[in-house]
Design an enzyme around this catalytic site. Structure first.
Site, short mmCIF file in Angstrom:
data_model
loop_
_atom_site.label_atom_id
_atom_site.label_comp_id
_atom_site.label_asym_id
_atom_site.label_seq_id
_atom_site.Cartn_x
_atom_site.Cartn_y
_atom_site.Cartn_z
N GLU A 1 -21.93 -94.03 28.79
CA GLU A 1 -20.62 -93.66 28.26
C GLU A 1 -19.92 -92.62 29.12
O GLU A 1 -20.56 -91.76 29.72
CB GLU A 1 -20.78 -93.15 26.83
N CYS B 1 -15.65 -86.53 31.26
CA CYS B 1 -17.04 -86.17 30.99
C CYS B 1 -17.89 -87.38 31.40
O CYS B 1 -17.75 -88.45 30.81
CB CYS B 1 -17.17 -85.88 29.49
N GLY C 1 -27.51 -87.98 30.09
CA GLY C 1 -28.45 -87.71 31.17
C GLY C 1 -28.45 -86.28 31.66
O GLY C 1 -27.56 -85.49 31.36
N HIS D 1 -28.87 -72.56 24.25
CA HIS D 1 -29.10 -72.97 22.86
C HIS D 1 -30.04 -72.10 22.04
O HIS D 1 -30.17 -72.29 20.83
CB HIS D 1 -29.57 -74.43 22.75
N CYS E 1 -19.71 -84.13 22.23
CA CYS E 1 -20.95 -83.72 22.92
C CYS E 1 -22.17 -84.17 22.14
O CYS E 1 -22.26 -83.92 20.95
CB CYS E 1 -21.07 -82.21 22.97
N CYS F 1 -30.17 -83.92 20.38
CA CYS F 1 -29.30 -84.70 21.26
C CYS F 1 -29.52 -86.20 21.09
O CYS F 1 -30.66 -86.68 21.16
CB CYS F 1 -29.55 -84.30 22.71
N CYS G 1 -32.04 -90.15 28.71
CA CYS G 1 -32.52 -88.87 29.26
C CYS G 1 -33.96 -88.65 28.81
O CYS G 1 -34.30 -88.92 27.66
CB CYS G 1 -31.65 -87.72 28.77
N SER H 1 -27.41 -75.21 29.43
CA SER H 1 -27.60 -75.44 28.00
C SER H 1 -28.70 -74.53 27.50
O SER H 1 -29.87 -74.87 27.54
CB SER H 1 -27.98 -76.91 27.78
N SER I 1 -23.68 -79.60 34.23
CA SER I 1 -24.34 -79.00 33.08
C SER I 1 -25.82 -79.37 33.12
O SER I 1 -26.17 -80.53 33.29
CB SER I 1 -23.70 -79.52 31.79
N CYS J 1 -34.26 -83.16 24.17
CA CYS J 1 -33.83 -82.01 23.38
C CYS J 1 -33.70 -82.46 21.92
O CYS J 1 -33.23 -83.56 21.64
CB CYS J 1 -32.52 -81.45 23.90
#
Ligand code: SAH
Ligand code: SF4
Length: 368
Positions: A96, A109, A169, A225, A343, A123, A116, A223, A201, A120
């Protein structure tokens, strides 16, 4: 004539590689600059359009090369103008890309992998697992596609003014393809974007952060978090390999290499998990006095997930607590959530080869 599948896709070759390609077919390297401009600035998708190349050269190119754009599977347009494209990535897989129009800029984006592997906890991409890396042509092809599909800006410039690697990814886990893609985004013969307008990122692959600082030095978003290793180990499992102290050290080295420009720390706001004032103080302790800013991201839910978005008042209080400690902090406006383009909602269609192999093995063990 060679079969299509054996031809080189020129879309993914930056200047150096394209010059080598021309040398390889017995042509002058300066042709590379002309062809880059045709493909990336003038949107040519076949060699016949390249009218300043001789007929002979065009025929030669036809013989050995193609300009293959990503194939579109679907397009969705959000009420707020955000557009989400789903591109085919072979073998029933898809990635995407999201375009976010804002006054004064158009941000794309983009994805760097099909799925991936870093898993996480919060996600959607991670939940699907990993299938493969995108090649440079597929990465830069997303930008190329958007600039073709969208009308140019009022000043005549292409629609995409900023690129963020915040789609599907982990870009630093696909370093080999990331670098040529960045080269193309930066070069004046292709997209000519400044380093400030390109953001990579990462969830924190430390050795590659050091490499990127030396090789390319675009804007970096990390990231984070969580403000301590115990919580981050759970939310961002790569932290077990590269804990916070090591990660931050790499960040400050990176910032120093780029004239102390700010590094953005992304912080997803998960209700009752990482969103207390205590967490804000702990986070401020890590970042105070450093070239850092914090971008709070309200959690975007997706099916089958155990987390909830923090209450708006808690996000505001968290931001205020950071600011009171002298930390630059903003909250990301959620865009495109009506079309699952926000996101962490990007899920494409991924069948996880790694996990499938593991479950096959488990099944074998179980039946042995
Ligand atoms: N792999 C890279 C880039 C892609 S993810 C990385 O992790 O940085 C882009 C951003 O979206 C990251 O900050 C990521 O942590 C965040 N994100 C992932 N899932 C999310 C979710 N469900 N809600 C809000 N943000 C999320
Ligand atoms: Fe991968 Fe980034 Fe999602 Fe983590 S947040 S699973 S690194 S895409």
């Amino acid at each position: 004539m060679r079969p299509e599948s054996e031809k080189v896709n020129l879309l993914g070759l930056p200047q150096g590689a394209l010059e080598n390609f021309f040398a390889g077919i017995g042509e002058q390297p300066f042709r590379a600059r002309q062809v880059l401009q045709w493909i990336h600035q003038r949107n040519a998708d076949h060699f016949d359009a390249m009218t300043d190349l001789s007929k002979g050269l065009r025929a030669k190119l036809e013989e050995s090369a193609v300009i293959r754009l990503p194939a579109l599977l679907s397009e969705k347009v959000s009420n707020d103008g955000t557009i989400k494209w789903l591109f085919e990535s072979g073998a029933g897989q898809a990635v995407e890309t999201v375009f976010i129009p804002e006054p004064g800029r158009g941000t794309l984006c983009i994805s760097s992998q099909v799925g991936c592997a870093l898993d996480c906890a919060f996600c959607a991409t991670g939940a699907q697992g990993f299938n493969r890396n995108l090649v440079a042509a597929e990465i830069v092809g997303q930008v190329n596609y958007a600039n073709r599909a969208l009308p140019p800006r009022a000043n005549g410039e292409p629609a995409v003014t900023n690129v963020v690697f915040m789609g599907m990814g982990e870009p630093l886990a696909n370093y080999r393809n990331l670098l040529p893609a960045l080269d193309l985004l930066l070069s004046d013969f292709s997209y000519g974007l400044s380093r400030r307008r390109i953001t990579v990122s990462t969830s924190g692959i430390v050795p590659q952060i050091h490499k990127l600082g030396d090789d390319c030095n675009v804007s970096l978003a990390v990231s984070l978090h969580a403000p301590n290793d115990q919580l981050r180990n759970y939310l961002v499992p790569i932290n077990r390999i590269h804990p916070i102290a090591e990660l931050l050290d790499a960040c400050w080295t990176y910032a120093a290499k780029r004239a102390n420009r700010f590094i953005t720390f992304e912080y997803v706001m998960l209700r009752d998990i990482n969103d207390s004032i205590g967490h804000a103080h702990e986070l401020a302790g890590l970042l105070r006095g450093k070239t850092a800013k914090v971008n709070l991201i309200p959690f975007n839910p997706f099916p089958g997930n155990e987390f909830y978005r923090s209450e708006s008042r808690d996000i505001a209080a968290f931001q205020a607590a950071l600011r009171a400690q002298g930390i630059v902090a903003t909250t990301r406006k959620t865009r495109g959530d009506d079309i699952s383009a926000a996101c962490g909602q990007l899920a494409g269609k991924v069948s996880d080869r790694v996990r499938n192999r593991l479950s096959e093995k488990k099944a074998k063990v179980a039946t042995a």
